[in-house]
Write a protein that holds these residues in place. Sequence first.
Motif, short mmCIF file in Angstrom:
data_model
loop_
_atom_site.label_atom_id
_atom_site.label_comp_id
_atom_site.label_asym_id
_atom_site.label_seq_id
_atom_site.Cartn_x
_atom_site.Cartn_y
_atom_site.Cartn_z
N ASP A 107 0.82 -1.21 0.00
CA ASP A 107 0.00 0.00 0.00
C ASP A 107 0.85 1.26 0.00
OD1 ASP A 107 -2.90 -1.13 0.70
OD2 ASP A 107 -1.45 -2.16 1.97
N LEU A 149 4.42 -0.34 -8.78
CA LEU A 149 3.24 0.43 -9.18
C LEU A 149 2.00 -0.44 -9.40
CD1 LEU A 149 4.42 3.36 -11.48
CD2 LEU A 149 3.16 3.51 -9.33
N LEU A 166 0.57 -1.06 -6.01
CA LEU A 166 0.06 0.18 -5.41
C LEU A 166 -1.27 0.56 -6.05
CD1 LEU A 166 3.46 2.05 -5.26
CD2 LEU A 166 2.08 1.40 -3.28
N ARG A 167 -1.40 0.37 -7.35
CA ARG A 167 -2.68 0.62 -8.01
C ARG A 167 -3.74 -0.34 -7.47
NH1 ARG A 167 0.53 1.36 -13.13
NH2 ARG A 167 0.22 3.54 -13.75
N GLY A 199 -2.89 3.82 -2.79
CA GLY A 199 -1.45 3.66 -2.67
C GLY A 199 -0.72 4.96 -2.39
N ASP A 200 0.47 4.83 -1.85
CA ASP A 200 1.34 5.99 -1.59
C ASP A 200 2.76 5.68 -2.05
OD1 ASP A 200 -0.52 7.70 -0.23
OD2 ASP A 200 -0.31 6.44 1.55
N ILE A 256 -3.30 6.93 -6.28
CA ILE A 256 -1.95 6.87 -5.71
C ILE A 256 -1.48 8.29 -5.40
CG2 ILE A 256 0.45 6.18 -6.06
CD1 ILE A 256 -0.52 4.10 -8.06
#
Length: 256
Positions: free
Chosen positions: A85, A127, A130-131, A136-137, A179
């Motif tokens: 995350d 990525l 995270l997507r 996400g960060d 994100i």
Amino acid sequence: MSGVSLPPADLPGSGRTAVVTGASSGIGAATAERLAAEGFHVVLGARRLDRLTELADRIGGRALPLDVTDPTSVDAFVAALDRVDVLVNNAGGAFDAKPVAEADVDSWQRSFEVNVVGAVRLTKALLPALRASGAGDVLFVGSTAGMISYEGGASYTAAKHGVHTLAETLRLELCGEPIRVIEIAPGMVRTDEFALNRTGSAEAAEAVYRGVREPLVAADVADCIAWTLTRPHHVNVDLLVVRPRAQAAQHKVHRE
């Protein structure tokens, strides 16, 4: 992730997994400790697995070997992750203090590989996860050196300028996606290794901070990182510059 108990549901990071690179010392270690206290599942990555494992055991995290300059190491690290995350791109450093006329090209290459290319390599690889997280960060630990140049610092300032524009560009490219892209830019931070690695001697490293009352320490920067990551997810702290009170600018430091 095995061996990690779930945090209480009311903690800000509950249920979220945070990857912290360069987590064996300094800002990275302090960030891993702080995020664990905030309720994140923390995955610590660095080359020195013995130090990493000791910290992970203490905070209830997970230690994985990681060399951001080695594509094979990055691939193995990413393959071992079930969910991500938050990515804290902290791995970095300064490796010389020579003027451009006396440039150590190997130090320049190392500086860009660790600070810039390594961050690109890991960000690109994570990525998709995270997507998929839906919130996400990507956080970059930059530097005030990424905003202003000074004599004897070209290899480091050039690399941190690269980190700064990397964060700005990625934020533009991900606009509209779930994100956030955050940059923390610390000024003078006293850690055990940063100045020593840069100057090559304990005496020269000590001189960097001599007479400076209360320079920042790693926990101060970790506090800023945790604050940005625990804001409501529609709030994106693009850039947070943090210096000790004794440092008004890169070239203006009060020494007693």
